[in-house]
Design a protein around this motif. Structure first.
Motif, PDB file in Angstrom:
ATOM      1  N   LYS A  19       0.812  -1.219   0.000  1.00  0.00           N
ATOM      2  CA  LYS A  19       0.000   0.000   0.000  1.00  0.00           C
ATOM      3  C   LYS A  19       0.846   1.270   0.000  1.00  0.00           C
ATOM      4  CE  LYS A  19      -3.906  -2.111   2.323  1.00  0.00           C
ATOM      5  NZ  LYS A  19      -4.523  -2.322   3.627  1.00  0.00           N
ATOM      6  N   GLU A  20       1.927   1.297   0.767  1.00  0.00           N
ATOM      7  CA  GLU A  20       2.717   2.525   0.881  1.00  0.00           C
ATOM      8  C   GLU A  20       3.834   2.518  -0.162  1.00  0.00           C
ATOM      9  OE1 GLU A  20       5.443   5.099   3.964  1.00  0.00           O
ATOM     10  OE2 GLU A  20       4.251   3.462   4.779  1.00  0.00           O
ATOM     11  N   HIS A  22       6.498   4.793  -2.765  1.00  0.00           N
ATOM     12  CA  HIS A  22       7.196   6.059  -2.993  1.00  0.00           C
ATOM     13  C   HIS A  22       8.042   5.936  -4.256  1.00  0.00           C
ATOM     14  CE1 HIS A  22       6.088   7.404   1.022  1.00  0.00           C
ATOM     15  NE2 HIS A  22       6.371   6.174   1.415  1.00  0.00           N
ATOM     16  N   TYR A  85       8.476   0.373  -1.598  1.00  0.00           N
ATOM     17  CA  TYR A  85       7.308   0.007  -0.810  1.00  0.00           C
ATOM     18  C   TYR A  85       7.757  -0.187   0.624  1.00  0.00           C
ATOM     19  CZ  TYR A  85       5.312  -0.929  -5.381  1.00  0.00           C
ATOM     20  OH  TYR A  85       4.870  -0.808  -6.676  1.00  0.00           O
TER      21      TYR A  85
END
Length: 158
Positions: A19-20, A22, A85
């Motif tokens: 989900k996270e 960058h 991630y």
């Protein structure tokens, strides 16, 4: 101080929570000592790192976009582009999964940072992190930045 262990993955395990995410683009002005500039999403960062594999000194300074662009003219070697991630693990640890793009498409490296050398050395990694490359300098981003096309092809074929 940065204390981390690195692992090479052939693919992304299905059980990981991605989900996270960058976006990272980084280049190296120097590799000994490491002097790196990085765009991390909409942040710009100058990093200086000492030599070392599992443990090294790391100092970061935030840059303006203008400073980043000026320093970009000094970058030598390959530009490193990747998606990172951040995946929570047990014991308040975080797995940083880097999925590379561009010249390094297909390379996936996972890193876990630790508070102490003792915690790093005693860590039992999950089964999907079976190929540890902490002690292999060729998997440091600074090494990737100076690889020739032939060296990149050889790295990606292993």
């Amino acid at each position: 101080m940065e204390i981390e262990r690195k692992y090479l993955l052939k693919n992304i395990p299905e059980e990981l929570d991605l989900k996270e995410k960058h976006s990272i683009s980084q280049g190296y002005i120097n590799t000994t000592p490491v002097v790196r500039i990085r765009q991390y999403d909409d942040q710009y960062i100058l990093t200086i790192k000492s030599s070392g594999l599992m443990k090294r000194i790391e100092v970061e300074k935030e840059l303006t976009e203008e400073e980043f662009n000026e320093l970009s003219t000094m970058v030598v070697g390959n530009l490193i582009q990747k998606d990172r991630y951040k995946i929570p693990l047990q014991d308040s640890l975080t797995l940083e999964l880097d999925v590379f793009h561009g010249d390094f498409e297909g390379l996936i490296i996972a890193e876990i940072e630790f508070e102490t050398i003792e915690k790093a050395e005693s860590y039992n990694a999950p089964g999907y992190l079976s190929c540890e490359v902490t002690d292999q300098p060729k998997y440091q981003n600074s090494s990737l930045s100076s690889m020739s096309k032939e060296e990149i092809e050889a790295l990606l074929s292993t």
